[in-house]
Design a protein around this motif. Structure first.
Motif, PDB file in Angstrom:
ATOM      1  N   GLY A  29     -23.880 -19.563 -29.067  1.00 20.10           N
ATOM      2  CA  GLY A  29     -23.478 -20.075 -30.400  1.00 20.10           C
ATOM      3  C   GLY A  29     -23.834 -18.866 -31.256  1.00 20.10           C
ATOM      4  O   GLY A  29     -22.960 -18.755 -32.173  1.00 20.10           O
ATOM      5  N   GLY A  30     -24.719 -17.961 -31.226  1.00 20.45           N
ATOM      6  CA  GLY A  30     -25.104 -16.842 -32.120  1.00 20.45           C
ATOM      7  C   GLY A  30     -23.993 -15.812 -31.861  1.00 20.45           C
ATOM      8  O   GLY A  30     -23.214 -15.382 -32.974  1.00 20.45           O
ATOM      9  N   LEU A  31     -23.826 -15.639 -30.603  1.00 20.66           N
ATOM     10  CA  LEU A  31     -22.557 -14.737 -30.582  1.00 20.66           C
ATOM     11  C   LEU A  31     -21.245 -15.139 -30.707  1.00 20.66           C
ATOM     12  O   LEU A  31     -20.615 -14.301 -31.648  1.00 20.66           O
ATOM     13  N   SER A  32     -21.007 -16.372 -30.807  1.00 21.40           N
ATOM     14  CA  SER A  32     -19.791 -16.952 -31.261  1.00 21.40           C
ATOM     15  C   SER A  32     -19.640 -16.980 -32.943  1.00 21.40           C
ATOM     16  O   SER A  32     -18.524 -16.799 -33.242  1.00 21.40           O
ATOM     17  N   PHE A  33     -20.840 -17.203 -33.472  1.00 20.37           N
ATOM     18  CA  PHE A  33     -20.889 -17.541 -34.661  1.00 20.37           C
ATOM     19  C   PHE A  33     -20.621 -15.999 -35.365  1.00 20.37           C
ATOM     20  O   PHE A  33     -19.872 -15.795 -36.709  1.00 20.37           O
ATOM     21  N   PHE A  34     -21.180 -15.038 -34.881  1.00 18.25           N
ATOM     22  CA  PHE A  34     -20.990 -13.747 -35.523  1.00 18.25           C
ATOM     23  C   PHE A  34     -19.663 -13.128 -35.303  1.00 18.25           C
ATOM     24  O   PHE A  34     -19.121 -12.143 -35.792  1.00 18.25           O
ATOM     25  N   ARG A  35     -19.012 -13.449 -34.108  1.00 19.84           N
ATOM     26  CA  ARG A  35     -17.768 -12.934 -33.724  1.00 19.84           C
ATOM     27  C   ARG A  35     -16.606 -13.491 -34.519  1.00 19.84           C
ATOM     28  O   ARG A  35     -15.722 -12.844 -34.836  1.00 19.84           O
ATOM     29  N   ALA A  75     -23.571 -27.463 -18.649  1.00 24.54           N
ATOM     30  CA  ALA A  75     -23.866 -26.191 -19.005  1.00 24.54           C
ATOM     31  C   ALA A  75     -23.077 -24.936 -18.333  1.00 24.54           C
ATOM     32  O   ALA A  75     -22.545 -24.227 -19.125  1.00 24.54           O
ATOM     33  N   SER A  76     -22.599 -25.142 -17.171  1.00 25.15           N
ATOM     34  CA  SER A  76     -21.809 -24.419 -16.736  1.00 25.15           C
ATOM     35  C   SER A  76     -20.240 -24.520 -17.252  1.00 25.15           C
ATOM     36  O   SER A  76     -19.735 -23.455 -17.583  1.00 25.15           O
ATOM     37  N   ALA A  77     -19.688 -25.724 -17.361  1.00 27.47           N
ATOM     38  CA  ALA A  77     -18.567 -25.938 -18.006  1.00 27.47           C
ATOM     39  C   ALA A  77     -18.513 -25.203 -19.434  1.00 27.47           C
ATOM     40  O   ALA A  77     -17.564 -24.400 -19.800  1.00 27.47           O
ATOM     41  N   VAL A  78     -19.588 -25.409 -20.158  1.00 30.68           N
ATOM     42  CA  VAL A  78     -19.619 -24.935 -21.693  1.00 30.68           C
ATOM     43  C   VAL A  78     -19.844 -23.316 -21.382  1.00 30.68           C
ATOM     44  O   VAL A  78     -19.053 -22.561 -22.239  1.00 30.68           O
ATOM     45  N   LEU A 107     -21.098 -12.608 -19.970  1.00 27.93           N
ATOM     46  CA  LEU A 107     -22.535 -13.522 -19.998  1.00 27.93           C
ATOM     47  C   LEU A 107     -21.578 -14.868 -19.567  1.00 27.93           C
ATOM     48  O   LEU A 107     -22.491 -15.785 -19.063  1.00 27.93           O
ATOM     49  N   GLY A 108     -20.568 -15.395 -20.300  1.00 26.06           N
ATOM     50  CA  GLY A 108     -20.072 -16.800 -20.021  1.00 26.06           C
ATOM     51  C   GLY A 108     -19.912 -16.878 -18.356  1.00 26.06           C
ATOM     52  O   GLY A 108     -20.241 -17.867 -17.961  1.00 26.06           O
ATOM     53  N   ASN A 140     -13.991 -18.330 -25.661  1.00 23.25           N
ATOM     54  CA  ASN A 140     -14.035 -18.604 -27.026  1.00 23.25           C
ATOM     55  C   ASN A 140     -13.497 -20.066 -27.434  1.00 23.25           C
ATOM     56  O   ASN A 140     -12.701 -20.052 -28.190  1.00 23.25           O
ATOM     57  N   LYS A 141     -13.719 -20.866 -26.424  1.00 25.77           N
ATOM     58  CA  LYS A 141     -13.192 -22.436 -26.659  1.00 25.77           C
ATOM     59  C   LYS A 141     -14.020 -23.458 -26.930  1.00 25.77           C
ATOM     60  O   LYS A 141     -13.553 -24.722 -26.766  1.00 25.77           O
ATOM     61  N   VAL A 142     -15.398 -22.976 -27.443  1.00 26.82           N
ATOM     62  CA  VAL A 142     -16.180 -23.940 -27.889  1.00 26.82           C
ATOM     63  C   VAL A 142     -16.648 -23.315 -29.170  1.00 26.82           C
ATOM     64  O   VAL A 142     -16.971 -22.382 -29.684  1.00 26.82           O
ATOM     65  N   PRO A 143     -16.674 -24.635 -30.276  1.00 31.04           N
ATOM     66  CA  PRO A 143     -17.047 -24.166 -31.436  1.00 31.04           C
ATOM     67  C   PRO A 143     -18.474 -23.816 -31.371  1.00 31.04           C
ATOM     68  O   PRO A 143     -19.437 -24.456 -30.635  1.00 31.04           O
ATOM     69  N   TYR A 144     -18.938 -22.954 -32.327  1.00 28.74           N
ATOM     70  CA  TYR A 144     -20.216 -22.646 -32.151  1.00 28.74           C
ATOM     71  C   TYR A 144     -21.405 -23.871 -32.653  1.00 28.74           C
ATOM     72  O   TYR A 144     -22.456 -23.579 -32.221  1.00 28.74           O
TER      73      TYR A 144
END
Length: 116
Positions: free
Chosen positions: A108-114, A39-42, A8-9, A49-53
């Motif tokens: 953000g949600g996927l990162s949080f739950f991961r 938006a692309s870079a993020v 997805l990223g 996994n380089k961005v805090p949720y």
């Protein structure tokens, strides 16, 4: 879940690059190219996994606020010639921001739950 986030990223990172490219003929191209590049870079950074949720959720909120602000006075669709060009352009810009907000909230949600 890691593979899903990577796919997805990278996918949305590429799509947002294309979004930036088509802004060259916009009345205010610099602003929109910058927004799509952010938006692309993020998106690419989220894939690895380089961005805090929390940052993803803040960006999602900012893009959502942008959608609300940019939403046209009268929605007349997205197609040129089917309504006032100003309303059509504002609708395109607003829904681009909505798409970015949804993607940032998803990441953000996927990162949080991961991380749990």
């Amino acid at each position: 879940m890691n593979i899903l986030l990577k796919v997805l990223g990278i996918t949305f990172g590429i799509l947002f690059i294309f979004g930036a490219i088509v802004q060259y003929n916009d009345p205010d191209p610099f602003l929109w190219i910058c927004i799509y590049c952010i938006a692309s870079a993020v998106s690419f950074a989220s894939a690895f996994n380089k961005v805090p949720y929390k940052l993803l959720l803040i960006l999602g909120g900012a893009f959502l606020m942008g959608f609300i602000i940019a939403y046209p006075e009268s929605f007349e669709g997205f197609e040129i010639g089917k309504g006032d060009i100003k309303n059509v352009e504002e609708a395109r810009e607003a829904y681009g921001l909505l798409l970015m907000a949804i993607v940032m909230f998803l990441f953000g949600g996927l990162s949080f739950f991961r991380r749990k």
